[in-house]
Design a protein around this motif. Structure first.
Motif, PDB file in Angstrom:
ATOM      1  N   UNK A 175      15.584   7.230  42.025  1.00 44.06           N
ATOM      2  CA  UNK A 175      16.448   6.612  43.019  1.00 44.06           C
ATOM      3  C   UNK A 175      16.790   5.179  42.632  1.00 44.06           C
ATOM      4  N   UNK A 176      15.784   4.427  42.247  1.00 46.51           N
ATOM      5  CA  UNK A 176      16.015   3.018  41.911  1.00 46.51           C
ATOM      6  C   UNK A 176      16.895   2.878  40.674  1.00 46.51           C
ATOM      7  N   UNK A 177      16.665   3.719  39.680  1.00 46.94           N
ATOM      8  CA  UNK A 177      17.432   3.618  38.437  1.00 46.94           C
ATOM      9  C   UNK A 177      18.912   3.913  38.672  1.00 46.94           C
ATOM     10  N   UNK A 178      19.212   4.704  39.692  1.00 49.21           N
ATOM     11  CA  UNK A 178      20.594   5.036  39.998  1.00 49.21           C
ATOM     12  C   UNK A 178      21.165   4.147  41.103  1.00 49.21           C
ATOM     13  N   UNK A 179      20.478   3.050  41.386  1.00 50.04           N
ATOM     14  CA  UNK A 179      20.964   2.092  42.377  1.00 50.04           C
ATOM     15  C   UNK A 179      21.816   1.056  41.649  1.00 50.04           C
ATOM     16  N   UNK A 180      23.032   0.813  42.154  1.00 46.51           N
ATOM     17  CA  UNK A 180      23.995  -0.039  41.442  1.00 46.51           C
ATOM     18  C   UNK A 180      23.448  -1.407  41.078  1.00 46.51           C
ATOM     19  N   UNK A 181      22.631  -1.966  41.965  1.00 48.22           N
ATOM     20  CA  UNK A 181      22.127  -3.321  41.740  1.00 48.22           C
ATOM     21  C   UNK A 181      21.313  -3.422  40.451  1.00 48.22           C
ATOM     22  N   UNK A 182      20.652  -2.332  40.056  1.00 50.87           N
ATOM     23  CA  UNK A 182      19.761  -2.373  38.900  1.00 50.87           C
ATOM     24  C   UNK A 182      20.403  -1.846  37.627  1.00 50.87           C
ATOM     25  N   UNK A 185      13.586 -11.699  40.469  1.00 56.34           N
ATOM     26  CA  UNK A 185      14.823 -12.457  40.279  1.00 56.34           C
ATOM     27  C   UNK A 185      14.640 -13.557  39.236  1.00 56.34           C
ATOM     28  N   UNK A 186      13.484 -14.195  39.246  1.00 57.09           N
ATOM     29  CA  UNK A 186      13.227 -15.268  38.293  1.00 57.09           C
ATOM     30  C   UNK A 186      13.204 -14.758  36.859  1.00 57.09           C
ATOM     31  N   UNK A 187      12.790 -13.501  36.693  1.00 58.67           N
ATOM     32  CA  UNK A 187      12.681 -12.940  35.344  1.00 58.67           C
ATOM     33  C   UNK A 187      13.968 -12.270  34.879  1.00 58.67           C
ATOM     34  N   UNK A 188      14.922 -12.077  35.798  1.00 54.42           N
ATOM     35  CA  UNK A 188      16.154 -11.363  35.462  1.00 54.42           C
ATOM     36  C   UNK A 188      17.373 -12.134  35.969  1.00 54.42           C
ATOM     37  N   UNK A 189      17.934 -13.015  35.155  1.00 53.35           N
ATOM     38  CA  UNK A 189      19.077 -13.851  35.577  1.00 53.35           C
ATOM     39  C   UNK A 189      20.270 -13.043  36.073  1.00 53.35           C
ATOM     40  N   UNK A 190      20.562 -11.902  35.432  1.00 49.81           N
ATOM     41  CA  UNK A 190      21.709 -11.099  35.848  1.00 49.81           C
ATOM     42  C   UNK A 190      21.486 -10.511  37.246  1.00 49.81           C
ATOM     43  N   UNK A 191      20.264 -10.055  37.494  1.00 43.74           N
ATOM     44  CA  UNK A 191      19.927  -9.535  38.826  1.00 43.74           C
ATOM     45  C   UNK A 191      20.026 -10.648  39.863  1.00 43.74           C
TER      46      UNK A 191
END
Length: 230
Positions: free
Chosen positions: A9-16, A119-125
């Motif tokens: 589910x998470x892998x198919x979530x647009x945000x990720x 969020x701190x580890x993933x600038x794009x996120x």
């Protein structure tokens, strides 16, 4: 629910989208999957959320209580949306907010502290979440502007246009929206009385712009509705 299912589910979530497997593993470990029945609250004003929610299935109503204790609906969100994200701005931003399931809802939940670390580890996120918060606040501001400067007929037409664009599915020459809102709730979204909503929707139906039942809304002429909303 199995770890594999939650991860899917998470892998198919647009945000990720675009996150590597290592980052997605972290997301899977830090999140949990929960189901909520129709009309059940997800969080209350006196107990604001300390979590971030990723809506995978169903629809959620986001509301606030006015100083007089009346409900004001801010938004209705569908699958693929994030909510609870205003808590990242500070608890006071969300202290009078209510989230309630409109139908059978499936959500992935993550503690706010864990999400902030992610969020701190993933600038794009971080960028995508900041963008979504900005869009959510802009949407609320636009709704307030509509209440101040548009008459009720334009407000309801604009509501239908937004509903079609955000939650509708194209079928042939029409757009179908699963309608999970009562006329009373549409009134709360558009600053209108329930009877006014009923009268206006019936007028639009008689004009061939829409059709509706207790479960579905059919948009037959989106462009004309859009013109009516201006």
């Amino acid at each position: 629910m199995a770890e594999r299912t939650r991860f899917w589910y998470l892998k198919h979530f647009n945000l990720f989208e675009g996150m590597d497997e290592k980052a997605m593993d972290s997301v899977g470990r830090l999140s949990s999957m929960n189901s909520v029945k129709p009309h059940q609250p997800i969080y209350f004003p006196d107990e604001p959320s300390h979590a971030i929610f990723f809506l995978k299935e169903g629809h959620v109503k986001i509301s606030r209580l006015t100083s007089e204790g009346n409900e004001m609906i801010l938004d209705v969100i569908g699958p693929g949306e994030v909510f609870g994200e205003l808590s990242l701005l500070g608890d006071e931003e969300q202290s009078n907010e209510i989230a309630q399931a409109l139908d059978n809802v499936l959500i992935c939940t993550m503690r706010r502290e864990d999400f902030e670390s992610l969020l701190k580890m993933n600038p794009e996120l971080n960028f995508q979440v900041t963008k979504r918060i900005g869009l959510r606040l802009k949407k609320i501001e636009e709704r307030v502007t509509d209440l101040l400067f548009k008459d009720v007929r334009k407000r309801i037409a604009n509501f239908l246009v937004n509903l079609a664009e955000e939650l509708g599915k194209v079928k042939g020459e029409v757009i179908i929206v699963k309608l999970h809102l009562s006329h009373q709730e549409i009134g709360l979204l558009t600053g209108s009385a329930r009877q006014t909503v009923t009268t206006t929707l019936n007028e639009f139906r008689s004009s061939g712009l829409i059709d509706f039942s207790s479960r579905d809304l059919t948009i037959k002429d989106l462009e004309k509705l859009r013109r009516l909303s201006k």
